[in-house]
Design a protein around this motif. Sequence first.
Motif, short mmCIF file in Angstrom:
data_model
loop_
_atom_site.label_atom_id
_atom_site.label_comp_id
_atom_site.label_asym_id
_atom_site.label_seq_id
_atom_site.Cartn_x
_atom_site.Cartn_y
_atom_site.Cartn_z
N THR A 7 -2.22 60.25 80.49
CA THR A 7 -3.68 60.17 80.49
C THR A 7 -4.19 59.79 79.10
O THR A 7 -5.00 58.88 78.94
CB THR A 7 -4.27 61.53 80.89
N ALA A 8 -3.66 60.47 78.08
CA ALA A 8 -4.12 60.21 76.72
C ALA A 8 -3.82 58.77 76.31
O ALA A 8 -4.69 58.06 75.79
CB ALA A 8 -3.45 61.18 75.75
N LEU A 9 -2.60 58.31 76.60
CA LEU A 9 -2.21 56.96 76.22
C LEU A 9 -3.07 55.91 76.91
O LEU A 9 -3.53 54.96 76.29
CB LEU A 9 -0.74 56.73 76.60
N SER A 10 -3.27 56.10 78.23
CA SER A 10 -4.05 55.12 78.98
C SER A 10 -5.47 55.05 78.45
O SER A 10 -6.04 53.97 78.28
CB SER A 10 -4.09 55.47 80.47
N LEU A 11 -6.05 56.24 78.18
CA LEU A 11 -7.43 56.27 77.72
C LEU A 11 -7.55 55.69 76.32
O LEU A 11 -8.54 55.06 75.97
CB LEU A 11 -7.96 57.70 77.75
N ALA A 17 4.66 51.23 79.19
CA ALA A 17 4.36 50.24 80.23
C ALA A 17 3.43 50.84 81.27
O ALA A 17 2.48 50.19 81.72
CB ALA A 17 5.66 49.75 80.88
N GLY A 18 3.68 52.10 81.65
CA GLY A 18 2.82 52.77 82.63
C GLY A 18 1.41 52.92 82.10
O GLY A 18 0.44 52.65 82.80
N GLY A 48 -4.14 51.65 81.89
CA GLY A 48 -5.25 51.31 81.01
C GLY A 48 -6.00 50.11 81.57
O GLY A 48 -7.23 50.11 81.65
N THR A 49 -5.25 49.09 81.99
CA THR A 49 -5.87 47.92 82.59
C THR A 49 -6.64 48.31 83.86
O THR A 49 -7.70 47.78 84.15
CB THR A 49 -4.80 46.87 82.98
N ILE A 54 -5.89 58.39 87.03
CA ILE A 54 -4.59 58.36 86.35
C ILE A 54 -3.70 59.50 86.86
O ILE A 54 -2.54 59.30 87.17
CB ILE A 54 -4.78 58.48 84.82
N SER A 55 -4.30 60.70 86.98
CA SER A 55 -3.44 61.82 87.36
C SER A 55 -3.04 61.75 88.83
O SER A 55 -2.05 62.35 89.23
CB SER A 55 -4.12 63.15 87.03
#
Lengths: 291, 271, 305
Positions: free
Chosen positions: C99-103, C166-167, C172-173, C232-233
């Motif tokens: 979650t943190a990485l995607s955001l 990669a995930g 994120g996209t 995401i979750s």
Amino acid sequence: MEIRKILLLALSLTLCAVVAQAGFDASRVISVVSREEGSGTRGAFVELTGVLAKNSEGVEVDSTYAEAVIANGTNLVLTTVAGNDAAIGYASLSSVLHSDTVKALRVEGVEASTGNILNGTYKIARPFNVVTNGNLTDPLALDFMRFVMSREGQAIVSDDGLVSDANGQTPAYVAAGLAGSLTIGGSTSVAPVMELLGEAYMELNPDAVIEVQSTGSSAGVTGALDGTYDIGMASRALKDSEVEKGALGIVIGTDGIVLVVNLNNPLEDISVEQARQIFTGEITTWADLNK
Amino acid sequence: MAAACVCILAVGVICYFLFANGLPFFAQYAVSDFISGKEWAPLRGVFGILPMIVGSFVITLGALLLGAPAGVLTAIMMARFSSGKAVRLMKPAVALLAGIPSVVYGFFGLMLLVPFTRSILGGDGLSILVAAILLAIMILPTIIQTSRAAIEAVPNAYYEGSLALGASHESSVFRAILPAARSGIVSGIVLGIGRAIGETTAVLMVAGNQARLPTSLLKGVRALTVNVLLEMGYAADLHRASLIATGVILFVIVMAVNIIFSFYNRRRVLQ
Amino acid sequence: MSVRSGSGKSRITVDISLPTRKRTPWGPVLLKWLCWLAGVMTMGVLMLIVLYILVNGVPEFFFRDENGALQFKDQLFALKYNSKNLSMFPAIINTLLMTALSLLFSVPLGVGGGIYLAEYAKPGSKLVKVIRVTAETLTGIPSIIYALFGMLVFVVTLGIGISMLAGALTLGTMTLPLILRQTEESLLGVPMSYREGSYGLGAGKLRTTLRIVLPVAMPGILAAVLLSIGRISGETAALIFTSGTGTRIAGLYDSGRTLAVHLFKLQEEGRAVGASFAVAVVLLAVVVLMNALSVYIAGKLTTKG
């Protein structure tokens, strides 16, 4: 508002209760549950039962019944069969051993058990392979393979319900204490036992990390060839096209495929021919099967 | 600040990679055979995805027929016909419904809806009907939330004006407010369509996934999304390309729905 | 029911041309009751699902020890997963990381893009239109297509391999357009008079945007972020092909499974279906927590603004 909600809840619970089963009705249409095309389990099953056969032009055709439900994964097969009186499916013996929600059928009078696979009387069985690109050099990978094929490794394999070729001559494993990490990926059927093997190996070699990915047999072979995985897993024999590309399979154990029916189904025994007829749709009701 | 261009870039890259990986497949396999072929036997090199196109279409339509009226009516109720207490209870409830992962929905469908329809209506239970009902439940929160926002955004003057003309509370809601909120409601329904077409995991678990044209609502069916998820792990070579091509077709369908909707919206604005 | 209400709805659209016509007392009243029925049905379905998860999942957290006393199964939260303890702890950490990485990827880009669209771009310009249409398109794309995209681009072409990175890039996209559009809409909703007042006091454009407009639009932006966290979750399909099913607490370049993937994998081979319900309970708790948090934050910000 409150009363209405309580009423609704009561209603929904009654609905669930209605679902509880009555007696077995043999006139019902058989619900055939198969696996997705490309699954190692399906590949082995259709080959061994003759559902896959050469047609008049000599081309091999998988004539699985078009109305067969396609379940992805052992659990969906077991859950579907467990919930439907009229269903029949097939699944890996090592998984069925861990489940009491369905009934395993005898095939040609032979019970599906590791003993009967070992002595060759139970016919529907396929190899669990680990796959390399034929040129394994990583010391950790080599040592892990040594462990898998050792007396200790093979004990884990047979404890999990697979048939092991190990005998008194199989060497014991001596921990090399190597460090590093290893990625193993492929067949979802092989993954559970591989996970056990990895955990046992990491206990003996605390500095090593074994990562198991479950993605599917073909992905396992492709991954082993292109380097995504250090070692691949396949729950079927390798295809000629894969061997040509340099894939090398090592059998770590043999797994039976069990035909399973609902617990309410009185059927105990099935022949390979009957299984073929059901899975190709030649027989469509349970009453027809017993004729 | 032109960070927004990343969005365009993303669409561009997605299109490029999907098409670059999917289109070569059509060089080896005619598009018309692919789209109109009724047989799917990838290991024999026969790739017809008409059953999946029909499958996606049928379950989406079913979900819409069940879910859209229920969702819109619920939204109207929450916005105009209920006490503050009920809304305070329902708002988080709808949000919760939106947040439940689709795997959980799938399990729920498999364990409750499937045996239930089987005992009442017969058949396998794994069917178009159950998939449609499950999807209807899954798109409810999307439709409710968007519609409610649209209805609440209608200026109160519409409602009061209608009352002043002598209409009842109910008539005012349905005749004055609802038409004004129409475009918002439609966009909620379109979002719902998008979610229904795109849903994978839950449909996979309850739809039976047979790759042939269905003959009744109680028969199973395979959706386009399911086709990709089911076989991607196993596929190699042309088979893999055919699955990416399935993704391309799905992408084109979703785009088409979006474009049709934006045309509709523009026409409304012009009127 | 659906058919009747469907025809009811089409009747409304016919009638709008005559908004002043009084009478027909029963039609709308009937519709009102249909509305209530729909509302109650929605609530009923929700309760059925939640009840189903709780009934199956909650007992999984406990076991009876040899004395028959009820004990909490703390092995479910052991530091390391293995096939015996089925710990979901690594998956929980991975979910947080993911979650943190995607955001980290989607929030700056999305909020930045939204600010640009709402405050800086010329309204009605070609670029704005294109961005708006593409963002709309991106929101509508099914996650299985993001899965294919992530696999082809990040895993294979860029050579990142199956990994958390990669995930996160894929997700994120996926969440970028959501945040972008919501930010833009919230900013456009801020009354012009706020900006004019700020200019009147001599503040510049950037200062006005960052100090005056952005804080007012914050609840809307936060709502979008929380919605993204929810997506995401709960995501499975897009992650299986990009971040894989690794069972450890993962680093940037390691494969790691989130809670939803963990749930999917636990039930797939049929060996740990019970434990998968326990994961479902935790996921449900995460959703409830997220919703409560969003209500709380929105409330705080509104009272401040």
